[in-house]
Design a protein around this motif. Structure first.
Motif, short mmCIF file in Angstrom:
data_model
loop_
_atom_site.label_atom_id
_atom_site.label_comp_id
_atom_site.label_asym_id
_atom_site.label_seq_id
_atom_site.Cartn_x
_atom_site.Cartn_y
_atom_site.Cartn_z
N ASP A 1 0.83 -1.21 0.00
CA ASP A 1 0.00 0.00 0.00
C ASP A 1 0.86 1.26 0.00
N PHE A 2 1.93 1.25 0.81
CA PHE A 2 2.82 2.41 0.85
C PHE A 2 3.51 2.57 -0.49
N TYR A 3 3.95 1.48 -1.06
CA TYR A 3 4.63 1.52 -2.37
C TYR A 3 3.72 2.12 -3.44
N LYS A 4 2.49 1.66 -3.49
CA LYS A 4 1.56 2.15 -4.51
C LYS A 4 1.18 3.61 -4.30
N SER A 5 1.19 4.05 -3.04
CA SER A 5 0.80 5.42 -2.74
C SER A 5 1.96 6.40 -2.88
N ASP B 1 6.23 7.98 -6.71
CA ASP B 1 7.17 9.04 -7.11
C ASP B 1 8.50 8.94 -6.35
N LEU B 2 8.49 8.21 -5.22
CA LEU B 2 9.72 8.06 -4.44
C LEU B 2 10.64 6.97 -4.99
N GLY C 1 14.20 6.27 -15.07
CA GLY C 1 12.93 6.98 -15.14
C GLY C 1 11.72 6.10 -14.92
N ASP C 2 11.91 4.77 -15.06
CA ASP C 2 10.80 3.84 -14.81
C ASP C 2 10.65 3.61 -13.31
N LEU C 3 9.53 3.02 -12.94
CA LEU C 3 9.27 2.69 -11.54
C LEU C 3 10.10 1.48 -11.13
N TYR D 1 12.44 -4.86 -5.39
CA TYR D 1 13.73 -4.18 -5.30
C TYR D 1 13.77 -3.18 -4.15
N VAL D 2 12.62 -2.58 -3.86
CA VAL D 2 12.57 -1.54 -2.83
C VAL D 2 11.87 -2.01 -1.55
N LYS D 3 11.43 -3.25 -1.53
CA LYS D 3 10.66 -3.76 -0.39
C LYS D 3 11.41 -3.60 0.93
N GLU D 4 12.66 -4.03 0.98
CA GLU D 4 13.43 -3.96 2.22
C GLU D 4 13.62 -2.51 2.66
N ARG D 5 13.84 -1.63 1.70
CA ARG D 5 14.00 -0.21 2.01
C ARG D 5 12.72 0.36 2.63
N ILE D 6 11.58 -0.01 2.05
CA ILE D 6 10.29 0.47 2.57
C ILE D 6 10.05 -0.09 3.97
#
Length: 287
Positions: free
Chosen positions: A128-132, A135-136, A239-241, A246-251
């Motif tokens: 949910d945080f990732y989808k919201s 832009d980050l 420029g792509d998402l 790849y970003v799960k651990e960071r989140i």
């Protein structure tokens, strides 16, 4: 000098280490005989055990032990000198009290966090945080899944690998027999999204962090010793998402830290408000 000789003495350091090294490098056993004494204050074997490792040589063990004893003795000696010569220790006492208070608060908060925030963050919360906040997580360098091959410039393996590079889909199963035959080094970046910087570190220094793979599925580079081939099975352009995996651990780390911050803030607010409501804390207004 006489005082120093009187207040410190060594108790068979070399013999002790020799015995410990002989005993399967288990340097120290629990004992009551101190290996050094300073003004009657003992330094025991167990206190030095942590600085010695099983792979140390006898000479290194001896040097480390002697260095530890010297540093311990100097600290104690300077502390004694400070006690003898400092007449006003109010500032020191205040700093010690502040440090003790801070340390106690820290340990208490850490205990509460372990008790109250031990459950991991749910996967759905992370998604949910990732989808919201897409832009980050814009890619600032190319990411890829694929295979990285390193071979000597004189290797005949290149002749067998070249035909495979013509296909749009190159599998690890096609490359592994060739790599095994010629003893090539291969690194398989399978489902783990990897930044281009990773292959730069492996030797392909002339590839750009923003390299695009839109037109071809591989990239080659050569230096004096080796040929490097990067086979790209999938990629994410600049420029792509960035993919969620790849970003799960960071989140997760970020959300965990934020939960800790919120928890500690609420802990402080609750303690303050309770003190106000109970009359424990009284604030006298200025007239």
């Amino acid at each position: 000098m006489a005082d120093s000789k009187r207040i410190i003495k060594y108790s068979g350091i070399a013999a002790l280490i020799s015995l410990c090294c002989f005993s399967s490098c288990k340097y120290f056993s629990k004992g009551v005989l101190p290996i050094a004494e300073l003004n009657g204050k003992p330094l025991y074997e167990d206190e030095i055990k942590s600085i010695l490792t099983p792979d140390m040589s006898y000479e290194d063990s001896l040097k480390s032990t002697e260095s530890y004893i010297r540093n311990w003795a100097v600290d104690e000696l300077l502390y004694l000198k400070a006690e003898e010569n400092l007449t006003d220790t109010k500032d020191v006492d205040l700093l010690v009290e502040k440090y003790r208070k801070s340390l106690m608060i820290y340990e208490y908060q850490k205990q509460l966090i372990q008790e109250k925030l031990s459950n991991p963050i749910k996967e759905s919360e992370l998604v949910d945080f990732y989808k919201s906040n897409t832009d980050l997580y814009t890619a600032h360098e190319t990411l890829f899944n694929g295979i990285f091959i390193t071979m000597p410039v004189t290797s005949q393996a290149k002749n067998e690998i070249n035909p495979l590079l013509k296909f749009s889909d190159i599998s690890i199963s096609a490359i592994e027999p060739i790599a095994s035959k010629y003893g090539l080094r291969i690194k398989y970046f399978d489902n783990e999204w990897t930044p281009i910087a990773a292959v730069q570190r492996l030797g392909m220094s002339d590839i750009s962090r923003t390299h695009s793979f839109e037109r071809k599925n591989h990239f080659e580079s050569t230096d004096e010793d080796n040929i490097y081939i990067l086979v790209v099975q999938d990629h994410i352009n600049v420029g792509d998402l960035q993919p969620f995996v790849y970003v799960k651990e960071r989140i997760e780390n970020m959300m965990t830290e934020q939960k800790k911050v919120n928890f500690l803030r609420k802990l402080a607010d609750d303690a303050y408000n309770e003190a106000i409501s109970s009359g424990t804390l009284i604030i006298n207004e200025k007239k």
